[in-house]
Write an enzyme that holds these catalytic residues in place. Structure first.
Site, PDB file in Angstrom:
ATOM      1  N   GLU A 174     -63.276   2.507 -69.693  1.00 57.66           N
ATOM      2  CA  GLU A 174     -62.290   3.549 -70.020  1.00 57.66           C
ATOM      3  C   GLU A 174     -61.947   3.576 -71.510  1.00 57.66           C
ATOM      4  O   GLU A 174     -60.923   4.111 -71.930  1.00 57.66           O
ATOM      5  CB  GLU A 174     -61.031   3.363 -69.161  1.00 57.66           C
ATOM      6  N   HIS A 245     -54.262   2.159 -67.038  1.00 53.06           N
ATOM      7  CA  HIS A 245     -54.889   1.626 -68.247  1.00 53.06           C
ATOM      8  C   HIS A 245     -53.932   0.603 -68.849  1.00 53.06           C
ATOM      9  O   HIS A 245     -52.706   0.758 -68.737  1.00 53.06           O
ATOM     10  CB  HIS A 245     -55.110   2.713 -69.319  1.00 53.06           C
ATOM     11  N   CYS A 365     -52.222   7.934 -75.574  1.00 53.15           N
ATOM     12  CA  CYS A 365     -53.413   8.389 -74.821  1.00 53.15           C
ATOM     13  C   CYS A 365     -54.144   9.484 -75.590  1.00 53.15           C
ATOM     14  O   CYS A 365     -55.351   9.652 -75.446  1.00 53.15           O
ATOM     15  CB  CYS A 365     -53.015   8.975 -73.478  1.00 53.15           C
TER      16      CYS A 365
HETATM   17  O1  SUG Z   1     -57.339   9.337 -66.830  1.00 53.54           O
HETATM   18  N1  SUG Z   1     -54.968  11.890 -66.384  1.00 53.54           N
HETATM   19  C1  SUG Z   1     -55.598  10.915 -67.250  1.00 53.54           C
HETATM   20  C2  SUG Z   1     -54.574  10.330 -68.200  1.00 53.54           C
HETATM   21  C3  SUG Z   1     -55.219   9.443 -69.238  1.00 53.54           C
HETATM   22  C4  SUG Z   1     -54.226   8.706 -70.053  1.00 53.54           C
HETATM   23  N2  SUG Z   1     -54.885   7.900 -71.003  1.00 53.54           N
HETATM   24  C5  SUG Z   1     -54.504   6.661 -71.387  1.00 53.54           C
HETATM   25  N3  SUG Z   1     -53.593   5.998 -70.744  1.00 53.54           N
HETATM   26  N4  SUG Z   1     -55.095   6.152 -72.393  1.00 53.54           N
HETATM   27  C6  SUG Z   1     -56.261   9.805 -66.430  1.00 53.54           C
HETATM   28  O2  SUG Z   1     -55.687   9.400 -65.411  1.00 53.54           O
HETATM   29  C7  SUG Z   1     -54.969  13.645 -64.687  1.00 53.54           C
HETATM   30  C8  SUG Z   1     -55.662  14.979 -64.507  1.00 53.54           C
HETATM   31  C9  SUG Z   1     -55.145  15.736 -63.319  1.00 53.54           C
HETATM   32  O3  SUG Z   1     -54.646  15.135 -62.370  1.00 53.54           O
HETATM   33  O4  SUG Z   1     -55.257  16.992 -63.338  1.00 53.54           O
HETATM   34  C10 SUG Z   1     -55.721  12.706 -65.630  1.00 53.54           C
HETATM   35  O5  SUG Z   1     -56.930  12.737 -65.695  1.00 53.54           O
END
Ligand code: SUG
Length: 443
Positions: A174, A245, A365
């Site tokens: 990730e 994460h 993020c």
């Molecule tokens: O991978 N949300 C992302 C958020 C990523 C956050 N990044 C870090 N913490 N670095 C994920 O979970 C949700 C999309 C949706 O549900 O429509 C989403 O992909």
């Protein structure tokens, strides 16, 4: 060597929506089906980029990806015109269609793992795009991410943009969301803390997925020939509580690691390993206890998903927190306590990225950190560098091109497909990406 920390933020795409695609990401699940506002989202992201640029940190923009991802849907056997592919996919395979529409590449912390030249044996800056293969919608990102990184860092003498790791569960990766670099100053050799959730061959029985394997983290450090690697296991309780994460409960900058006491499975061992790996500095650990901030508050407030930065001219570090931190009394009290103390964190600035937050994406993020020497910075693509002029052009572009409301049914609208392509076509001109950056431009 003198180096600076630059940020590359994902520009939020025109299909930003709440589709509940990420199990274990509580905000994503909770807001499933809500109407999103892509126009507000892109403007919020731009405002944050502008703030960082105005504070004197080099800031870059990573373009959104082409969504709906028609080539992906065609690979599943849907045929006919692009509009027919989209319509048929929504009718027959709505979960795949939703994945094909996600604007999730906006969360650039997941774009890649970055090793600065000070830590790489060959003296280049290394990037491994993350395969993101735990979630279908995110697994569609890495090829175009590689293209974006190559556009931003084009000189192979200075930058090594690798392929993603093989996209299998054993090597689930990730990106920088599970990597923290500590150092005396940015240009000095660092400690590369790589946080993993499960072993590649371990039977994982957690309620929520562990998205990073130990073996993926090891492979990245190996292929980057990176020094200073410290591997640490993510707290199982943290994952169970919604920490999908590590950057949801931990952030570090320079000599300071700021984290929640549940972040690591074994906090003492992790601290000792970091101390042993640190060259030329004594790491400072700022640990927040569950008593002061229960894990649930850490996650809803996103205190640790703040950016932790050294603002030029200031002597203590600054937090760039989401407004949700300020709205949570416990999290706000932690911040006030830090600033009142003589510790390493001396200031806070709050930003409104609510549109992203509702999908579990805070300020940290949205950005990929890239430590660059002066010559490396000069070798980055200047057309993708944020300044007042680019901010205003992109804000105008987003205001003209993006809708102010989207629900799932809208994503099936063939008119949206045309709109997004027209928007991205114009964007490639603004960012000087050439006429063949997106798959639809090459078709
Ligand atoms: O991978 N949300 C992302 C958020 C990523 C956050 N990044 C870090 N913490 N670095 C994920 O979970 C949700 C999309 C949706 O549900 O429509 C989403 O992909």
């Amino acid at each position: 060597m003198i180096a600076v920390e630059a940020n590359a933020d994902g520009l939020i795409g025109p299909t930003h929506s709440y589709a509940g695609l990420s199990p274990g990401n509580l905000a994503s699940s909770l807001n499933r089906g809500e109407a999103s506002n892509p126009r507000a989202a892109v403007l919020q992201g731009l405002q944050k980029m502008r703030l960082l640029a105005d504070l004197g940190l080099p800031q870059f923009v990573l373009p959104p990806q082409e969504r709906p991802d028609i080539p992906f849907l065609r690979s599943l056997g849907f045929t006919g015109s692009d509009a027919a592919v989209l319509e048929s996919a929504w009718r027959n395979a709505p979960a795949f269609a939703a994945a094909a529409c996600s604007a999730s590449a906006m969360w650039a912390a997941n774009a890649a793992t970055v090793t600065p030249s000070a830590d790489a044996a060959d003296g280049r800056v290394h990037f491994t795009p993350a395969n993101l293969n735990t979630n279908l919608h995110r697994s569609l990102e890495y090829r175009q991410t590689q293209r974006s990184l190559q556009a931003l860092f084009p000189d192979p003498q200075r930058f090594a943009v690798h392929d993603a790791l093989p996209a299998v569960g054993h090597l689930a990766d990730e990106g920088a969301a599970n990597h923290v670099r500590l150092c005396a100053d940015h240009g000095a050799p660092g400690v590369n803390l790589m946080v993993w959730g499960r072993g590649a061959f371990e039977a994982w029985d957690g309620a929520f997925p562990a998205r990073q394997t130990r073996e993926a983290s090891e492979a990245i450090m190996r292929r980057h020939a990176a020094s200073g690697a410290v591997l640490a296991r993510q707290g199982r309780a943290a994952i169970a509580g919604g920490t999908f994460h590590n950057d949801v409960v931990c952030v570090g900058a320079l000599d300071t690691l700021f984290f929640h006491d549940l972040a690591f499975e074994d906090v003492d061992t992790t601290r000792d390993a970091i101390r042993r790996a640190a060259r030329g500095f004594e790491p400072i650990f700022v640990e927040v206890s569950s008593a002061d901030l229960p894990l649930g508050d850490a996650i809803t407030s996103y205190l640790f998903n703040s950016m932790l930065i050294q603002v030029p001219g200031e002597d203590r570090l600054s937090l760039i927190c989401p407004v949700e931190t300020q709205e949570n009394p416990r999290a706000a009290a932690v911040v006030e306590g830090l600033i009142a103390s003589n510790g390493p964190i001396g200031a806070v600035r709050y930003v409104d990225v609510r549109q992203s937050m509702r999908n579990g994406g805070g300020p940290a993020c949205l950005r990929l950190r890239v430590v660059l020497t002066g010559t490396e910075l000069a070798a980055a693509n200047p057309a993708m560098r944020m300044n007042a002029t680019l901010h205003d052009r992109l804000a105008d572009w987003g205001s003209r091109r993006y809708r102010d409301s989207l629900i799932a049914a809208d994503l099936a609208d063939p008119a949206l497909l045309v709109e997004t392509r027209e928007a991205l076509d114009e964007l490639t001109q603004i960012l000087d990406l050439g006429g063949d950056f997106y798959p639809f431009q090459r078709a």
